[in-house]
Write a protein that holds these residues in place. Structure first.
Motif, short mmCIF file in Angstrom:
data_model
loop_
_atom_site.label_atom_id
_atom_site.label_comp_id
_atom_site.label_asym_id
_atom_site.label_seq_id
_atom_site.Cartn_x
_atom_site.Cartn_y
_atom_site.Cartn_z
N LEU A 145 0.84 -1.20 0.00
CA LEU A 145 0.00 0.00 0.00
C LEU A 145 0.88 1.26 0.00
CD1 LEU A 145 -2.59 -1.10 2.73
CD2 LEU A 145 -2.94 -1.13 0.25
N PRO A 146 1.73 1.41 -0.98
CA PRO A 146 2.66 2.57 -0.96
C PRO A 146 1.94 3.91 -1.08
CG PRO A 146 2.78 1.43 -3.06
CD PRO A 146 1.92 0.59 -2.18
N LYS A 147 0.82 3.95 -1.83
CA LYS A 147 0.11 5.22 -2.04
C LYS A 147 -0.69 5.64 -0.82
CE LYS A 147 -0.32 4.57 -7.04
NZ LYS A 147 -1.27 4.48 -8.19
N ASN A 148 -1.02 4.68 0.06
CA ASN A 148 -1.83 5.00 1.22
C ASN A 148 -1.00 5.43 2.43
OD1 ASN A 148 -3.15 2.66 -0.43
ND2 ASN A 148 -4.86 3.67 0.57
N MET A 149 0.28 5.11 2.43
CA MET A 149 1.12 5.45 3.58
C MET A 149 1.31 6.96 3.67
SD MET A 149 1.90 2.58 5.06
CE MET A 149 3.27 3.07 6.06
N THR A 150 0.93 7.51 4.82
CA THR A 150 1.05 8.95 5.00
C THR A 150 1.95 9.33 6.17
OG1 THR A 150 -0.97 8.93 6.34
CG2 THR A 150 -1.22 9.42 4.01
N LEU A 151 2.01 8.51 7.20
CA LEU A 151 2.78 8.86 8.39
C LEU A 151 3.16 7.59 9.13
CD1 LEU A 151 3.74 11.51 9.80
CD2 LEU A 151 1.72 11.32 11.28
N SER A 152 4.32 7.60 9.76
CA SER A 152 4.75 6.44 10.55
C SER A 152 5.45 6.93 11.81
CB SER A 152 5.70 5.54 9.73
OG SER A 152 6.88 6.24 9.40
N PHE A 153 5.44 6.08 12.81
CA PHE A 153 6.05 6.41 14.11
C PHE A 153 6.96 5.25 14.52
CE2 PHE A 153 1.72 7.95 13.77
CZ PHE A 153 1.82 9.30 14.08
N ASN A 154 8.07 5.57 15.12
CA ASN A 154 8.95 4.53 15.67
C ASN A 154 9.45 4.95 17.04
OD1 ASN A 154 10.79 6.53 15.05
ND2 ASN A 154 11.84 5.39 13.45
N GLN A 155 10.22 4.05 17.64
CA GLN A 155 10.74 4.27 19.00
C GLN A 155 9.63 4.45 20.02
OE1 GLN A 155 14.04 3.95 19.49
NE2 GLN A 155 14.30 3.68 17.29
#
Length: 303
Positions: A145-155
């Motif tokens: 889903l590359p077009k749907n990815m808008t934001l990500s969080f880590n740590q």
């Protein structure tokens, strides 16, 4: 006497110049088995240590999960009294995962559930945004889903997740400027110490709260509805984080337990092969000694 020595030396030499002794391959195999045994034993020590660490963390994670469920129960009561009257066409999917591996199918579980939910809802906008907490599920969903990815969080959730972590994620989601009609949180639900399953939580947005009949019955300022919606989202994310963390620790404990058992079985199998190889090498050496002695006896008889 010279003839005896010459015959013994000739009998002990390889038949072809430069060829290896007959038991050289056996010795090489024994050396390889010995190295593999040492490697597998080291792996077993590591997996057992990781299992003990996960077992220690599991109690703490379960206590945090039980506390976090109270936040989820409060949200459920709020959403029951303020149902959304119109179906949402553009949903925001918040996928709760983590950055660590070696925990079975925890990350692939929420990734598959996200794709399944998006495929089942026919009226859903195909470009509905997806935000992921954790690098593992981010890597999986970025491929499909590359077009749907808008934001990500880590740590987030390196230790037991806190409400401050959930509040920080909520703040970034609301400030991202992404447009959506409703929010669905995809996470792992804790079933028991040995099992879990993917689940979803639907969170009512600020506009849905304003439009619901339950909130229309009261005169409220806009800031009140906004604060309630933001707090409800933080509650839901926190409940999903602590429950997902408990599932991860439980799955890692089970994975390390299975790895330790597999390593133990492999050690037994390799040890059996090593013992057989060692016995065969000793037998070959005895055959060589007996053959040499036989040649000496024959040479004495002939001379």
């Amino acid at each position: 006497m010279l003839a005896r020595r010459t015959l013994a030396c000739v009998g002990s030499q390889p038949s072809v110049l430069g060829a290896a002794p007959t038991n050289a391959r056996n010795m090489a195999t024994l050396r390889e088995l010995e190295l593999r045994l040492k490697s597998v034993r080291n792996i077993e020590k590591i997996t057992k240590s990781m299992k003990m660490i996960a077992s220690t963390k599991l109690n703490k994670a379960q206590r945090a999960m039980n506390s976090g469920k109270q936040y989820g129960a409060a949200n459920a009561e709020l959403f029951q009294n303020s149902p959304s009257e119109e179906p949402a066409k553009r949903k925001l999917f918040v996928v709760v995962s983590s950055d660590k591996g070696l925990c079975g199918g925890v990350h692939s579980s929420v990734s598959k559930a996200t794709r399944r939910v998006m495929a089942e809802q026919k009226d859903l906008d195909p470009e509905s945004p997806v935000m992921v907490i954790g690098d593992k599920s981010k890597a999986q969903l970025s491929r499909v889903l590359p077009k749907n990815m808008t934001l990500s969080f880590n740590q987030i959730g390196r230790d037991v997740p806190t409400f401050a972590d959930a509040a920080g994620v909520t703040d970034l989601i609301l400030k991202s400027g992404v447009e959506y009609d409703s929010i669905t949180i995809v996470y792992n639900k804790f079933v028991s110490a040995i099992s879990y399953e993917a689940a979803t939580i639907d969170v009512v947005t600020e506009n849905a709260l304003k439009a619901s009949s339950g909130f229309k019955a009261y005169e409220m300022e806009d800031d009140v509805t906004k604060d309630v919606a933001e707090f409800a989202l933080a509650n839901a994310i926190y409940a999903a984080l602590v429950e997902g963390h408990a599932c991860e620790i439980s799955a890692r404990r089970n994975a390390m337990d299975n790895a330790s058992k597999n390593a133990s079985d492999m050690i037994n199998s390799l040890q059996l092969q090593y013992n057989r190889g060692r016995q065969a090498a000793i037998t070959n050496e005895l055959v060589d000694i007996i053959t040499g002695a036989f040649h000496l006896v024959i040479s004495d008889i002939l001379h």
